[in-house]
Scaffold this motif. Sequence first.
Motif, PDB file in Angstrom:
ATOM      1  N   GLU A   4       0.818  -1.209   0.000  1.00  0.00           N
ATOM      2  CA  GLU A   4       0.000   0.000   0.000  1.00  0.00           C
ATOM      3  C   GLU A   4       0.856   1.265   0.000  1.00  0.00           C
ATOM      4  O   GLU A   4       0.429   2.295  -0.485  1.00  0.00           O
ATOM      5  N   SER A   5       2.063   1.181   0.546  1.00  0.00           N
ATOM      6  CA  SER A   5       2.902   2.379   0.602  1.00  0.00           C
ATOM      7  C   SER A   5       3.541   2.681  -0.746  1.00  0.00           C
ATOM      8  O   SER A   5       4.045   3.771  -0.948  1.00  0.00           O
ATOM      9  N   TYR A   6       3.508   1.740  -1.667  1.00  0.00           N
ATOM     10  CA  TYR A   6       4.125   1.971  -2.971  1.00  0.00           C
ATOM     11  C   TYR A   6       3.115   2.460  -3.995  1.00  0.00           C
ATOM     12  O   TYR A   6       3.448   3.154  -4.918  1.00  0.00           O
ATOM     13  N   VAL A   7       1.872   2.048  -3.845  1.00  0.00           N
ATOM     14  CA  VAL A   7       0.809   2.515  -4.715  1.00  0.00           C
ATOM     15  C   VAL A   7      -0.008   3.462  -3.864  1.00  0.00           C
ATOM     16  O   VAL A   7      -0.803   3.028  -3.051  1.00  0.00           O
ATOM     17  N   GLU A  12     -10.486  11.758  -3.721  1.00  0.00           N
ATOM     18  CA  GLU A  12     -10.856  11.986  -5.117  1.00  0.00           C
ATOM     19  C   GLU A  12     -10.449  13.374  -5.604  1.00  0.00           C
ATOM     20  O   GLU A  12     -10.115  13.558  -6.753  1.00  0.00           O
ATOM     21  N   ALA A  13     -10.514  14.377  -4.734  1.00  0.00           N
ATOM     22  CA  ALA A  13     -10.226  15.744  -5.162  1.00  0.00           C
ATOM     23  C   ALA A  13      -8.734  15.983  -5.327  1.00  0.00           C
ATOM     24  O   ALA A  13      -8.330  16.891  -6.039  1.00  0.00           O
ATOM     25  N   GLU A  14      -7.915  15.183  -4.701  1.00  0.00           N
ATOM     26  CA  GLU A  14      -6.475  15.392  -4.744  1.00  0.00           C
ATOM     27  C   GLU A  14      -5.844  14.696  -5.946  1.00  0.00           C
ATOM     28  O   GLU A  14      -6.464  13.906  -6.620  1.00  0.00           O
ATOM     29  N   HIS A  15      -4.594  15.014  -6.130  1.00  0.00           N
ATOM     30  CA  HIS A  15      -3.793  14.365  -7.161  1.00  0.00           C
ATOM     31  C   HIS A  15      -3.412  12.977  -6.650  1.00  0.00           C
ATOM     32  O   HIS A  15      -2.809  12.853  -5.598  1.00  0.00           O
ATOM     33  N   GLN A  16      -3.754  11.930  -7.380  1.00  0.00           N
ATOM     34  CA  GLN A  16      -3.390  10.575  -6.993  1.00  0.00           C
ATOM     35  C   GLN A  16      -2.174  10.151  -7.803  1.00  0.00           C
ATOM     36  O   GLN A  16      -1.965  10.648  -8.913  1.00  0.00           O
ATOM     37  N   TYR A  17      -1.410   9.219  -7.262  1.00  0.00           N
ATOM     38  CA  TYR A  17      -0.192   8.825  -7.967  1.00  0.00           C
ATOM     39  C   TYR A  17       0.202   7.390  -7.628  1.00  0.00           C
ATOM     40  O   TYR A  17      -0.235   6.837  -6.635  1.00  0.00           O
TER      41      TYR A  17
END
Length: 171
Positions: A4-7, A12-17
């Motif tokens: 989970e720490s790598y993905v 939803e409103a924020e930038h996901q990466y």
Amino acid sequence: MKPESYVSSGSEAEHQYISYRRSTALWKGTLCLLFLLLCVTLLWIIYDEYAGQLETLYYFIAAILGMWLIGPLFFMFLFRATASSTVLLSWNDEGVHTRKQTILWNEIRKIELASPAFSKWILSASPMIALYLKDGSRRHIQTDHLFTKKERRRAIVLLQETLRKKQQQDT
């Protein structure tokens, strides 16, 4: 550490990466460097005439093939270990952002994991995330052997879920 720490993703409103661990690139690059040093050692044995005629042929072929196959991987891992950012790709409400481009959600038809294959130069190709666009073209995002199968699968599922949500919002 947990996958989970790598993905990583935010709300939803924020930038996901999706990012990789720099330590993975570092230890894989170190392994490649050790293998390249072994290849150079084989060439040195040939140069100093410590090997017989038959051994010379075997050592030479092994050294050249080793450098051919492992050399590009070493430079790929070196680049990833020294890169300023470990983010492989990111996305927001607008679209998917890679290092080179932004692809809008309304242009993407589906997202899949493309299986690795050898290139035309018989070099190892890393697994990649394939974005199939509505115009029939594809965009590939290389994962550069930096994720486990489980981490790749989580990343694909996360992207596919986000795409489904965006497609439902558009209809």
